[in-house]
Design an enzyme around this catalytic site. Structure first.
Site: not given
Length: 603
Positions: A15-17, A20-23, A133
């Protein structure tokens, strides 16, 4: 991560990269549910300190009980990689919504979003967590306009050693409270400041303190008054006081809970609009477009669901544990709210003004050549106005002389020649007073600075061990013409590789190059380096001591009566205390001098 199996999780789709890593959208075989699973890079699990903080803060964030906080199901380590298991949420971030619509949210929706996020923040603050944030891209809206505050603690924890790009720093600075740039501790009121920034952006469609550089962004938050929504639309005048209090420079003058900000925004929503509104603002011609709801169809929401669902968890977030009380404000006042220098309405001092040469006095102006940007001494604020320590001090000097400063922006290397030829009456660009330069002009000294280096946080570069490294400097500075070439020659004399000196025309370009890793370190005047480190939000740190102390001076024509007039004007400002007040405002009081002189360079 080529395999689809990760411990008990089946990874269905990415779903996303990011850094901080991948989701992933994942299926948890233990609970038979679909979740959002964030998998961190290997090196983060190898960092014992980071791993301890990850576990501590993830556990604390998981304990925050509020419907507007994305639930954390679990966290841990599998195959040498840390992971976070969170609820999969379908929706769109407020940041995406504003970008897609290209117009503000309706006031009703803006207030609803702020109220919901306020509930999440107060719940977190009650648990001893600071988000750090809060911004539109970290607020997720479902199709029913239910808001979630996302991005829990990990992104800021991981980036404390330095941000990766100047662009990322600029985006973060857009919502940072003034105390975030100071060395002391912060508390939940920094989140309240950020939420007030979000309210302003939702109402107007633009971020507070729009700027193209880090210097301009930080100057806005630290020095400029809070922006007024009514400058965009007079019908938003009731929100002016809400934003002003929420974005107060001192934490003690803000709303003390996020709920107070939400309640004030709700009252403004129903407050009567002043007849005719306020139309004196520079942007008063603009009008927000009326809107009801998000304007999103269910189809559009489903199309973007994959990327949005875990924008909610693309970075785990920015909660950070904090200790200490919320009551009172025991920290020193921020520089932004130091005593304000006396108004220019104070007028001239006749006996000093009489010293100004008649050809200048008759025009009522002092033509000053200046080069920008060189924060904090001279640079442009978000509106394009030239500001800084040098500017405030020159404005005060010209006031005492009964003149108005007329700034002419030009190349740094041409200023002394233009002063010598009479094109400019004076120069003002952080000039170091040197014997060589005194052959062309006289200098009125007003400050003392040295050279100081900066490096990316966590690196080991130092001024005494730079052979073979790339060192950034600005064009025509002492560091470019003298200091770094001398160090490079010493390297070669010792049989080592010379320094690879990289020259930049603008200081903000040099700053960006250092943050991005294009150079290993930078060498600049000490007040500039100090301010650069402050505005880097932790990306940079000073290295080595300040060295080669020398006076700054304003160049004027040789043997000109103007030099004596400016010298006496500065002596007056020193005696009155205004000189120190201006320096304190910009955080450069360490360079103050006791007495100005004409030509202070020494052999």
């Amino acid at each position: 991560m080529d395999a689809t199996q990760f411990g008990p999780y089946q990874l269905r789709k990415l779903l996303g990269r990011g850094g901080m890593g991948e989701v992933y959208e994942a299926f948890d075989t233990r609970t038979d549910r679909v979740v959002a699973l964030k998998v961190l890079p290997h090196h983060m699990a190898a960092d014992e300190t980071f791993q301890q903080r990850f576990r501590r803060e993830s556990q604390a964030a998981a304990g925050v009980s509020d419907p507007h906080v994305v639930p954390i199901h679990g966290f841990g380590e599998i195959d040498g990689r840390l992971y976070l298991d969170m609820r999969l949420i379908e929706g769109q971030t407020v940041g995406e919504l504003l970008a897609d619509r290209k117009r503000p949210l309706s006031p009703t929706l803006a207030v609803s979003v702020v109220e919901q996020v306020a509930n999440a923040l107060d719940a977190a603050h009650a648990s001893g967590l600071i988000h750090r944030d809060v911004k539109p891209s970290n607020i997720l809206l479902t199709v029913r306009e239910f808001a979630y505050l996302i991005d829990f603690g990990l992104a800021r924890t991981a980036s404390e050693k330095g941000l990766t790009t100047a662009g990322n720093t600029l985006g973060t600075l857009g919502y940072m409270a003034p105390e975030r740039f100071e060395a002391g501790p912060i508390d939940g009121r920094a989140d309240i400041y950020a939420l007030a920034c979000v309210l302003y952006e939702c109402l107007t469609g633009v971020r507070p303190y729009q700027a193209d550089s880090l210097e301009q962004q930080i100057a806005g938050h630290m020095m400029s008054p809070p922006p007024r929504p009514s400058d965009t639309d007079p019908k938003l005048a009731a929100f002016d006081e809400v934003v002003a209090k929420g974005m107060a420079k001192k934490p003690g003058k803000r709303y003390q809970t996020a709920a107070e900000l939400g309640a004030a925004a709700r009252r403004a929503l129903t407050a009567p609009v002043p007849r005719g509104g306020r139309t004196s603002g520079r942007h008063s011609a603009r009008r927000s477009v009326k809107s009801t709801g998000t304007g999103l169809s269910k189809k559009a929401m489903w199309i973007s669901a994959a990327s949005i669902a875990v924008v909610a968890v693309c970075t785990v977030g920015a909660w950070q544990l904090w200790g200490g009380t919320r009551s009172g404000d025991t920290r020193p006042a921020s520089v932004a709210e130091s005593t304000v220098p006396p108004s220019v309405s104070g007028g001239a001092i006749p006996e000093i003004a009489a010293l100004v040469p008649e050809n200048i006095r008759s025009t009522g102006r002092l033509i000053v050549g200046v080069n920008v940007p060189y924060a904090p001494n001279e640079f442009k604020d978000p509106s394009g106005k030239i500001v800084g320590f040098d500017v405030d001090l020159m404005n005060a000097v010209t006031r005492v002389l009964g003149l108005t400063a007329d700034y002419r922006e030009t190349a740094f290397e041409s200023i002394i020649g233009s002063v010598s030829s009479g094109s400019f009456n004076a120069g003002m660009s952080s000039f170091t007073d040197t014997l060589e330069r005194e052959q062309l002009v006289d200098f009125v000294t007003y400050f003392q600075a040295g050279t100081q280096w900066a490096r990316r946080t966590g690196t080991t570069v130092s001024p005494d061990a730079a052979c073979g490294l790339r060192i950034g400097v600005t064009f025509a500075s002492i560091q470019e013409t003298t200091e770094v070439p001398a160090k490079s020659s010493a390297c070669e004399a010792a049989g080592l590789s010379p320094i690879d000196m990289v020259t930049y025309t603008r200081q903000d370009d040099l700053t960006a190059a250092l943050v991005n890793g294009d150079v290993d370190a930078m060498s600049a005047d000490s007040p500039v380096t100090g301010f650069t480190v402050k505005l880097s939000a932790g990306a940079l740190e000073t290295t080595g001591d300040v060295f080669d102390l020398a006076p700054y001076g304003w160049p004027v024509a040789q043997d000109s009566k103007l030099g004596q007039a400016m010298k006496q004007a500065l002596e007056y400002l020193i005696a009155s205390g205004e000189y120190r007040t201006i320096a304190t405002k910009w955080g450069v009081e360490e360079g103050l001098i006791d007495k100005p002189v004409i030509n202070g360079a020494t052999g």
